[in-house]
Design an enzyme around this catalytic site. Structure first.
Site, short mmCIF file in Angstrom:
data_model
loop_
_atom_site.label_atom_id
_atom_site.label_comp_id
_atom_site.label_asym_id
_atom_site.label_seq_id
_atom_site.Cartn_x
_atom_site.Cartn_y
_atom_site.Cartn_z
N ASP A 98 44.99 43.68 27.91
CA ASP A 98 45.57 43.74 29.25
C ASP A 98 47.03 43.30 29.26
O ASP A 98 47.85 43.85 29.99
CB ASP A 98 44.80 42.82 30.21
N TYR A 101 52.03 44.70 27.29
CA TYR A 101 52.72 45.63 28.18
C TYR A 101 53.68 46.57 27.46
O TYR A 101 54.35 47.38 28.10
CB TYR A 101 53.53 44.85 29.22
N SER A 154 39.63 48.70 36.74
CA SER A 154 40.54 47.75 36.09
C SER A 154 40.95 48.26 34.71
O SER A 154 41.45 49.38 34.59
CB SER A 154 39.87 46.37 36.04
N ASP A 215 44.75 44.28 46.45
CA ASP A 215 44.45 44.20 45.01
C ASP A 215 45.76 44.06 44.24
O ASP A 215 46.67 44.88 44.36
CB ASP A 215 43.70 45.47 44.59
N HIS A 268 40.50 42.76 44.11
CA HIS A 268 40.38 43.51 42.86
C HIS A 268 38.94 43.58 42.37
O HIS A 268 38.50 44.62 41.89
CB HIS A 268 41.26 42.90 41.77
#
Length: 281
Positions: A98, A101, A154, A215, A268
């Site tokens: 996650d 980036y 997600s 979210d 979320h």
């Protein structure tokens, strides 16, 4: 706390009014029910596909131990579709993906010229790509008149987006539904997805990017780092209903992204009243 909640509700209501000026409020009950069904499947992926519609057959599992990417290939004979679903973040290993980036060339799919995607999600996709392509082909060969659907929440939403992009090089009959999707790639990638999935308008789109209230995850990674959302946004405002779903095209910051949500929050983890993995629906 009640005073804060009331103030937030008023602020969200005002923001919804502003969004209405630039968007369309209300969708058909049929489309709303479809979005709820796909959200059910995406949220169930956190708990081994619990409480999914009885018409769905759970097929082979998608899994890679090093990246902890999880998913399933399902089949719904009532709608004649093959459904690929990816689980969202469920471990520290997923969290490492996650937070990577770095925009990375989408090197597994040469048809997407100039496309760069989220570095962590590309690592995740690369780890299960062969499994997904093989399992989908197996089902598509056996059921050639079935359509393909890809979905996830997600991290699973971005995985679904990369999978749909790659599958689009082989199949034409794909529809993509994502929930709480982070920004998955650069402008070239978003443009490719919009063109391939006819997401230039709500009338033609096959890329439904569903968001909820404030979210915070759709605000990540930051646009300033070169990330752009694709798809047509369907913004669900509480109390959730077909009438309280806004169709947002064009500027991505006019709906969910304009609400100031940050990171993983209640908006979320819960979509249409269903919380990730809770299996209480």
């Amino acid at each position: 706390m009640k005073q804060f909640s009331a103030k937030f509700a008023l602020a969200l209501s005002a923001a919804a009014g502003q969004a209405l000026a630039a968007s369309t409020q209300g969708i058909s009950e049929d489309l709303y029910n479809r979005l709820v069904e796909m959200a059910t499947i995406s949220q169930a992926a956190y708990a081994n596909m619990c409480n999914i519609p009885s018409t769905i057959t759970v097929g082979e599992k998608i899994y890679n131990a090093q990246t902890d990417i999880n998913g399933w290939v399902l089949r719904d004979d009532s709608t004649k579709e093959i459904i690929t679903v990816f689980r969202g973040t469920g471990s520290d290993t997923n969290l490492q993906l996650d937070t990577n980036y770095t925009l990375t060339p989408f090197s597994t799919f040469s048809e997407c010229s100039g496309c760069e995607v989220h570095g962590g999600y590309f690592i995740g996709w690369s780890s299960v790509q062969d499994q997904v392509m093989s399992l989908v082909k197996e089902q598509a060969d056996q059921y050639p008149d079935y359509t393909l659907t890809v979905t996830g929440h997600s991290l699973g939403a971005s995985m679904a987006t990369l999978a749909a992009a790659q599958l689009s090089g082989t199949y034409d009959n794909i529809t993509l539904y994502t929930f709480g999707e982070p920004r998955s790639g650069n402008e070239a990638f978003a443009s490719y997805m919009n063109d391939k999935f006819t997401a230039t308008s709500a009338d033609t789109t096959k890329y439904f990017r569903v968001t909820h209230s404030n979210d915070g995850i759709p605000n990540l990674p930051p646009a300033e780092q070169g990330y752009v959302h694709g798809g047509v946004e369907y913004w669900s405002v509480d109390p959730y209903s077909a009438q309280n779903t806004y169709v947002c095209t064009g500027d991505e910051v006019q709906c969910c992204e304009a609400q100031g949500g940050q990171g993983v929050n209640d908006a979320h983890t819960t979509y249409f009243g269903m919380t990730s993995g809770a299996c209480t629906w």
